[in-house]
Design an enzyme around this catalytic site. Structure first.
Site, PDB file in Angstrom:
ATOM      1  N   HIS A   1       6.228 -11.693   5.960  1.00  6.17           N
ATOM      2  CA  HIS A   1       5.948 -11.283   4.582  1.00  6.17           C
ATOM      3  C   HIS A   1       7.262 -10.989   3.890  1.00  6.17           C
ATOM      4  CE1 HIS A   1       5.654  -7.909   7.406  1.00  6.17           C
ATOM      5  NE2 HIS A   1       6.218  -7.154   6.467  1.00  6.17           N
TER       6      HIS A   1
ATOM      7  N   ILE B   1       0.819  -1.219   0.000  1.00  2.00           N
ATOM      8  CA  ILE B   1       0.000   0.000   0.000  1.00  2.00           C
ATOM      9  C   ILE B   1       0.854   1.270   0.000  1.00  2.00           C
ATOM     10  CG2 ILE B   1      -0.243   0.355   2.510  1.00  2.00           C
ATOM     11  CD1 ILE B   1      -3.300   0.625   1.975  1.00  2.00           C
TER      12      ILE B   1
ATOM     13  N   VAL C   1       4.336  -5.283  10.743  1.00  2.00           N
ATOM     14  CA  VAL C   1       3.196  -6.203  10.718  1.00  2.00           C
ATOM     15  C   VAL C   1       3.712  -7.582  11.110  1.00  2.00           C
ATOM     16  CG1 VAL C   1       1.354  -7.215   9.341  1.00  2.00           C
ATOM     17  CG2 VAL C   1       2.051  -4.845   8.906  1.00  2.00           C
TER      18      VAL C   1
ATOM     19  N   HIS D   1       9.017  -8.908   1.164  1.00  2.00           N
ATOM     20  CA  HIS D   1       8.914  -7.710   0.316  1.00  2.00           C
ATOM     21  C   HIS D   1       9.672  -7.993  -0.976  1.00  2.00           C
ATOM     22  CE1 HIS D   1       7.843  -4.534   3.390  1.00  2.00           C
ATOM     23  NE2 HIS D   1       8.367  -5.415   4.217  1.00  2.00           N
TER      24      HIS D   1
HETATM   25  P1  AMP Z   1       7.171  -4.401   7.524  1.00  2.00           P
HETATM   26  O1  AMP Z   1       7.461  -3.001   7.979  1.00  2.00           O
HETATM   27  O2  AMP Z   1       8.355  -5.154   7.005  1.00  2.00           O
HETATM   28  O3  AMP Z   1       6.419  -5.164   8.601  1.00  2.00           O
HETATM   29  O4  AMP Z   1       6.236  -4.251   6.283  1.00  2.00           O
HETATM   30  C1  AMP Z   1       4.865  -4.061   6.365  1.00  2.00           C
HETATM   31  C2  AMP Z   1       4.416  -3.602   5.014  1.00  2.00           C
HETATM   32  O5  AMP Z   1       3.014  -3.782   4.916  1.00  2.00           O
HETATM   33  C3  AMP Z   1       4.703  -2.128   4.732  1.00  2.00           C
HETATM   34  O6  AMP Z   1       5.514  -2.016   3.570  1.00  2.00           O
HETATM   35  C4  AMP Z   1       3.311  -1.533   4.534  1.00  2.00           C
HETATM   36  O7  AMP Z   1       3.289  -0.513   3.564  1.00  2.00           O
HETATM   37  C5  AMP Z   1       2.507  -2.741   4.130  1.00  2.00           C
HETATM   38  N1  AMP Z   1       1.087  -2.665   4.390  1.00  2.00           N
HETATM   39  C6  AMP Z   1       0.486  -2.317   5.557  1.00  2.00           C
HETATM   40  N2  AMP Z   1      -0.838  -2.370   5.439  1.00  2.00           N
HETATM   41  C7  AMP Z   1      -1.098  -2.759   4.163  1.00  2.00           C
HETATM   42  C8  AMP Z   1      -2.293  -2.989   3.414  1.00  2.00           C
HETATM   43  N3  AMP Z   1      -3.509  -2.822   3.954  1.00  2.00           N
HETATM   44  N4  AMP Z   1      -2.167  -3.382   2.134  1.00  2.00           N
HETATM   45  C9  AMP Z   1      -0.959  -3.539   1.575  1.00  2.00           C
HETATM   46  N5  AMP Z   1       0.191  -3.342   2.219  1.00  2.00           N
HETATM   47  C10 AMP Z   1       0.130  -2.948   3.500  1.00  2.00           C
END
Ligand code: AMP
Length: 115
Positions: free
Chosen positions: A100, A31, A96, A102
């Site tokens: 995940h 996002i 989060v 990236h």
């Molecule tokens: P991290 O900081 O490695 O935990 O990455 C979390 C990622 O999730 C960040 O790059 C955010 O921009 C992304 N993110 C958070 N909420 C959403 C969402 N609703 N849809 C897509 N990406 C998201």
């Protein structure tokens, strides 16, 4: 593990631009893109951090890389290259707590990645 925003994306309670889905994994656009191409690949199984990966999860984690490569090829960025990174905990920049991958692509990326 408590629910995260990614659990809600998996269950379709909140929308995302979904790029790929199968029984075990989901990929969607980030996002807040940090590169011209920036998407995330997550397991459907909620695993909070890299530290919580169990021996039975290792093929699942490998599957995330396979999914990432398929999407990179579809998007035409595989040959030029990309970065695949999974942040862990506070110092790693994790926000989060559902692992995940990236995938960042579309321009030459700086190294080292920290400031
Ligand atoms: P991290 O900081 O490695 O935990 O990455 C979390 C990622 O999730 C960040 O790059 C955010 O921009 C992304 N993110 C958070 N909420 C959403 C969402 N609703 N849809 C897509 N990406 C998201």
């Amino acid at each position: 593990m408590s629910d995260t925003i990614f659990s809600k994306i998996i269950s379709k309670e909140i929308p995302a631009e979904i790029l790929y889905e199968d029984e075990h994994a989901l990929a969607f656009s980030d996002i807040s893109p940090q590169a011209p191409v920036h998407f995330l690949v997550i397991p459907k199984k909620p695993i909070a951090t890299i530290n919580d990966i169990q021996p039975e999860d290792t093929s699942l984690v490998g599957h995330l890389y396979w999914v990432a490569a398929q999407i990179a090829k579809q998007k035409g960025v595989a040959e030029d290259g990309y970065r695949a990174v999974m942040n862990c905990n506070e110092y790693g920049g994790q926000t989060v707590y559902h692992i995940h991958l990236h995938i960042l692509a579309g321009k030459p990326l700086g190294w080292p990645p920290y400031q």
